[in-house]
Structures are given as C-alpha cells and as structure tokens.
Write a protein that holds these residues in place. Structure first.
Motif, PDB file in Angstrom:
ATOM      1  N   UNK A   2       0.827  -1.207   0.000  1.00  0.00           N
ATOM      2  CA  UNK A   2       0.000   0.000   0.000  1.00  0.00           C
ATOM      3  C   UNK A   2       0.861   1.258   0.000  1.00  0.00           C
ATOM      4  N   UNK A   3       1.908   1.266   0.816  1.00  0.00           N
ATOM      5  CA  UNK A   3       2.780   2.438   0.873  1.00  0.00           C
ATOM      6  C   UNK A   3       3.410   2.702  -0.492  1.00  0.00           C
ATOM      7  N   UNK A   4       3.892   1.639  -1.137  1.00  0.00           N
ATOM      8  CA  UNK A   4       4.516   1.788  -2.453  1.00  0.00           C
ATOM      9  C   UNK A   4       3.495   2.178  -3.519  1.00  0.00           C
ATOM     10  N   UNK A   5       2.272   1.662  -3.410  1.00  0.00           N
ATOM     11  CA  UNK A   5       1.219   2.064  -4.339  1.00  0.00           C
ATOM     12  C   UNK A   5       0.923   3.560  -4.201  1.00  0.00           C
ATOM     13  N   UNK A   6       0.870   4.033  -2.955  1.00  0.00           N
ATOM     14  CA  UNK A   6       0.643   5.459  -2.730  1.00  0.00           C
ATOM     15  C   UNK A   6       1.751   6.304  -3.329  1.00  0.00           C
ATOM     16  N   UNK A   7       3.002   5.886  -3.140  1.00  0.00           N
ATOM     17  CA  UNK A   7       4.140   6.608  -3.726  1.00  0.00           C
ATOM     18  C   UNK A   7       4.071   6.593  -5.251  1.00  0.00           C
ATOM     19  N   UNK A   8       3.673   5.448  -5.792  1.00  0.00           N
ATOM     20  CA  UNK A   8       3.560   5.325  -7.247  1.00  0.00           C
ATOM     21  C   UNK A   8       2.483   6.275  -7.772  1.00  0.00           C
ATOM     22  N   UNK A   9       1.337   6.335  -7.088  1.00  0.00           N
ATOM     23  CA  UNK A   9       0.275   7.263  -7.483  1.00  0.00           C
ATOM     24  C   UNK A   9       0.770   8.698  -7.412  1.00  0.00           C
ATOM     25  N   UNK A  10       1.467   9.038  -6.324  1.00  0.00           N
ATOM     26  CA  UNK A  10       1.992  10.388  -6.164  1.00  0.00           C
ATOM     27  C   UNK A  10       2.985  10.758  -7.242  1.00  0.00           C
ATOM     28  N   UNK A  11       3.829   9.795  -7.626  1.00  0.00           N
ATOM     29  CA  UNK A  11       4.813  10.044  -8.680  1.00  0.00           C
ATOM     30  C   UNK A  11       4.116  10.320 -10.014  1.00  0.00           C
ATOM     31  N   UNK A  12       3.096   9.545 -10.322  1.00  0.00           N
ATOM     32  CA  UNK A  12       2.353   9.763 -11.569  1.00  0.00           C
ATOM     33  C   UNK A  12       1.605  11.088 -11.550  1.00  0.00           C
ATOM     34  N   UNK A  13       1.062  11.443 -10.408  1.00  0.00           N
ATOM     35  CA  UNK A  13       0.346  12.717 -10.285  1.00  0.00           C
ATOM     36  C   UNK A  13       1.288  13.902 -10.435  1.00  0.00           C
TER      37      UNK A  13
END
Length: 471
Positions: A330-341
């Motif tokens: 979940x933490x890595x998914x959140x970081x991935x979403x933030x990076x794309x945003x």
C-alpha cells in the motif's frame, strides 16, 4: 519547501492534492506529492493519524502476536515453566503493549506530516464534485476543500455478512476482537485466510481451544504446497482443529456461548466466534456517485497501472483497490500514485511483492511456487535447509521451519524462495535482494560468507543442498 494551503473566498481552502486516509497508502502518496512541491492536505476519519494499519490492523495484531510468541518461548524454557498466570489474561490485558506501540506510531507519523508541511483535517470526507471535498465532524461541516487532484486511500474493514449480529458480545470480527475483555476457553474462527490463520496461531498460543473453519479445500492454497502443508501440520500439532470445505448455515447466540451450525450438519459450540472471511473497501458514504465512480461488490475501486481511476484527476491506492491488500504494498502504491500525479515518467507499478504471513511461526515467500514452475514446464531444482539443523535455531529454540530455494537447473537462476519459521518475514529479504539483482544466481549463496551462528546461514545450507541434487 512544499507550499501551504491557499485560502480562497468564503470557507474554502485550495490544495494541489488532497488524500483521503492516513494509512500506509495515504502517507506514501502525501509524502511523495509534498516532496514534489505540491500543496498537500490529508483527511482522516479518526482523531489520530495512522489509519486502520496503526489502530486496528497490522500494528496491534502483530504486537499481540509478539507478546504471544514471548509467552510461548517462556513456556518452552524449563527455567520459566512456573510462569503460568498468563492463562488468566484477557485479550485486552495481553494487548497493553500494543497500545503503547500505537501511540508511538501516531507520534512518529505526525512528525512526518509536520516536517513536510502537510495539513491534516480530522473528520468524514465527502466528495461533492470532481474538485471539491467536504469534511464533516459530528457538529457539521468543518471545512470545504478545493483540489486539483485527489487520492482515495481509505483502506478496508472486515466484511460483515447479513445475518450475523456483530453487536453481540460473543460475535467478533478482526477489528472488534482486539477489545475482547473476558476470559474464553474455546473460540471458533470462521475463515482460514491469512487473518484467520494468524489468529488461530495466536489463540492456540494462549492455550485456548480453536476450531478453524475453512471454506476452501486447503489452507492458503496460493502458497507453495509444501509450505501450506507445513503450516497445516504445525497448527494441528499445536491443537487447532481445522475443518475444510465447510460453509455456515446460521449462528446461534446466547449470553455465555455461541453455536455455529454448518451446512454439512455439524454443530460447534464455543465461548465466542471470530469472523475472518474477507474485507470490504471503505468507499461507502464518500460521495463517489457525484463523480461517476462505482466500486465493486466489495467496495473496491478499479485503477490502471498509474493507480488512476476512471476519473482523470482521481487516484486510489492501498486496500481500497484490492490485491494484494498488504501494508507494505500500500505504501509503495501510494508513492507510485503520487509520482504519476507529479508528472514523473516511467513509473513502475507495484508488482514484485513478498508475501508475509504472521502466524506463529511466520511464513514469507517471493517468486514462483513449485506448482507454477511445473505447470510452466520450467526445469527447476530444490534446495532445502531445515531450521532444526541450524545452530542459531537450536540456541533460540526456534527449530520449527525450513528455507526452500527453487532454481533453474541449467542457469542456476533463483526462481522462488519460500520460508516457514521464526523471522521468515526478515529472512526472505536476503533472497529477494539476490533475485532482483543483475547477477541472480544460486552461486551467490555458495560464495558468500555468512556470520555464524545466524538464521541467514540457511541460505548457504539450502544452496549446497540444491547443488548436490544436480549431480
């Protein structure tokens, strides 16, 4: 430094990004966005940060597990055999250490948000439209927030089927069980997934009788067969009664006991029942219909590889998107979403995830199973190391378990690592690092000197065992 909120007309404040939920996924997204220079706010329904992970999920359950593991260790040592008062403890008393850990986690994460100038709003979030979130408190609307981008990271909760009265004092889910405040002798655990197996090992470790009801034909069928069989054998050896291929018919509740009626005709009486059969995403009441988003039957949102929903400026991460529903992922998914945003390019979605199951002892694995390699007709061999032969395990008394390495017969490339035993979730990362390196080879373990005595030595033993099978 990230910019603070911008106050606009009326009671509205404006942010570049708003995150709903402060669990691992929400925190990962918030930190990534803040460090990219975005104005960021986070909204959480609790009055403290950390999400379900810190308050009712990973942290308290693993702290409970650690306490029970310590009790088992003491009981195993002849020097402590007279220590028996723990048998009178309630779950709440055993969890006293967990509550201290929770507050430490809350304080730590609060500092993270402060350092990164992330504003925190406590209350219930409601998405009014594609650019507006309302934050409610029991007193009414607390704040109206305008955003450019949104991350939904509201987590999940235990699935509660209709027909079961979870308000009854003897009917529990995996959140409510942490408040068990009376002694029990026998418990029924319905659902033999990860959470069910973890709690089965905890309750049997507390010397309770446990009936584990499995709706499937075997425990954790996605694991390597040998590892799943080892867990099943160990739980039975400890006294857990496992019932496979069973389905609930109805539950009979009384003031001082429950009776579970199964469709097979069996009736099981116990002091309490713990329902561990699935989880649901926390998406109800968010106002998703106002932006055209519709979760599935389990409250989960569909996302693409960027963790973007069907609405262009709205993303989602963590348990609310389903698989794998792990705090680590979940933490890595959140970081991935933030990076794309933030407009980063070539951001890889979260895929290579180690499995960590905190039974007593633990299970952890990375890569493919024997079943998968056999189906794919890949020529593989097996290297094994039994913990009972390792000096460190003999010293600590943690002799139950094994490390298993699957590797290609021709290239010696490591294809999968599976571990059952104490500290398996730590041990697995050594193999994971080698597997993801450019020089992935069984030779690494044969040519590396390990400290002695250590559990890491199991890799060298397993590698040599596997190599011997080739000749």
């Amino acid at each position: 430094m990230p910019r603070k909120k911008e106050v606009v007309s009326g009671n509205f404040v404006r942010y570049d990004a708003v995150i709903l939920g402060s669990g691992p996924a929400g925190e990962g997204a918030a930190m990534k966005l803040a460090k990219s220079g975005k104005r960021v706010a986070i909204v959480d329904i609790r009055e403290q940060l950390g999400g379900n992970c810190a308050h009712v999920g990973t942290i308290p359950s693993k702290a409970l597990r650690q306490t029970v593991s310590s009790i088992i260790r003491y009981q195993r040592d002849p020097m402590f055999q007279k220590v028996g008062e723990w048998k009178k403890f309630t779950m709440k008393q055993v969890l006293s250490h967990a509550h201290r850990v929770i507050q430490q986690q809350v304080a730590t994460h609060t500092r993270f948000y402060d350092r990164n100038n992330i504003d925190v709003f406590y209350g219930r979030a409601y998405i009014q439209d594609q650019n507006t979130v309302l934050v409610f408190t029991p007193e009414g609307i607390k704040e109206s927030i305008i955003f450019e981008q949104l991350v939904i990271a509201t987590g999940s909760r235990p699935y509660q089927p209709q027909g079961l009265d979870f308000k009854h004092k003897r009917v529990f889910d995996s959140d409510k069980i942490l408040d068990l405040d009376y002694p029990i002798h026998k418990i029924i655990i319905y659902g033999a997934g990860v959470i069910g197996c973890e709690y089965a090992s905890i309750f049997i470790g507390l010397n309770h009788k446990v009936d584990l009801i499995n709706t499937q034909h075997k425990l954790l069928s996605y694991l390597d067969d040998e590892i799943a069989d080892a867990l099943s054998y160990h739980l039975r050896e400890q006294g857990v009664l496992i019932r496979h291929n069973e389905q609930i018919d109805h539950l009979e509740t009384h003031d001082d006991y429950v009776v579970l009626h199964l469709q097979s005709g069996k009736k099981i009486k116990a002091d309490a029942i713990l329902w561990c059969n699935g989880r649901s995403g926390n998406t109800d009441g968010l106002g998703l219909e106002n932006v055209g988003l519709k979760p599935n039957g389990r409250g989960q949102l569909a996302v693409n590889e960027k963790y973007q929903t069907e609405v262009e400026n709205i993303y989602a991460a963590g348990d609310v998107v389903g698989w794998p529903s792990l705090a680590s992922a979940a933490y890595d998914q959140g970081r991935c979403a933030g990076a794309n945003m933030s407009g980063e390019e070539n951001v890889k979605p979260v895929t290579d995830i180690p499995t960590g199951i905190y039974t007593i002892p633990e299970i952890s694995c990375f890569g493919k199973t024997e079943q998968q390699l056999t189906e794919e007709k890949i020529p593989y061999e097996v290297g094994q190391s039994s913990f009972r032969h390792l000096a460190r395990a003999q010293i600590t008394g943690d002799t139950v378990g094994e490390l298993k390495i699957l590797f290609h017969r021709d290239t010696l490339e490591i294809l999968g690592i599976h571990c059952f035993g104490n500290n398996a979730s730590e041990i697995i990362h050594i193999g994971q690092a080698v597997m993801q390196s450019p020089n992935n080879s069984l030779k690494y373990f044969m040519e590396t000197t390990f400290n002695y005595p250590t559990m890491a030595e199991a890799y060298r033993v397993a590698a040599l065992n596997g190599l011997n099978r080739l000749f």
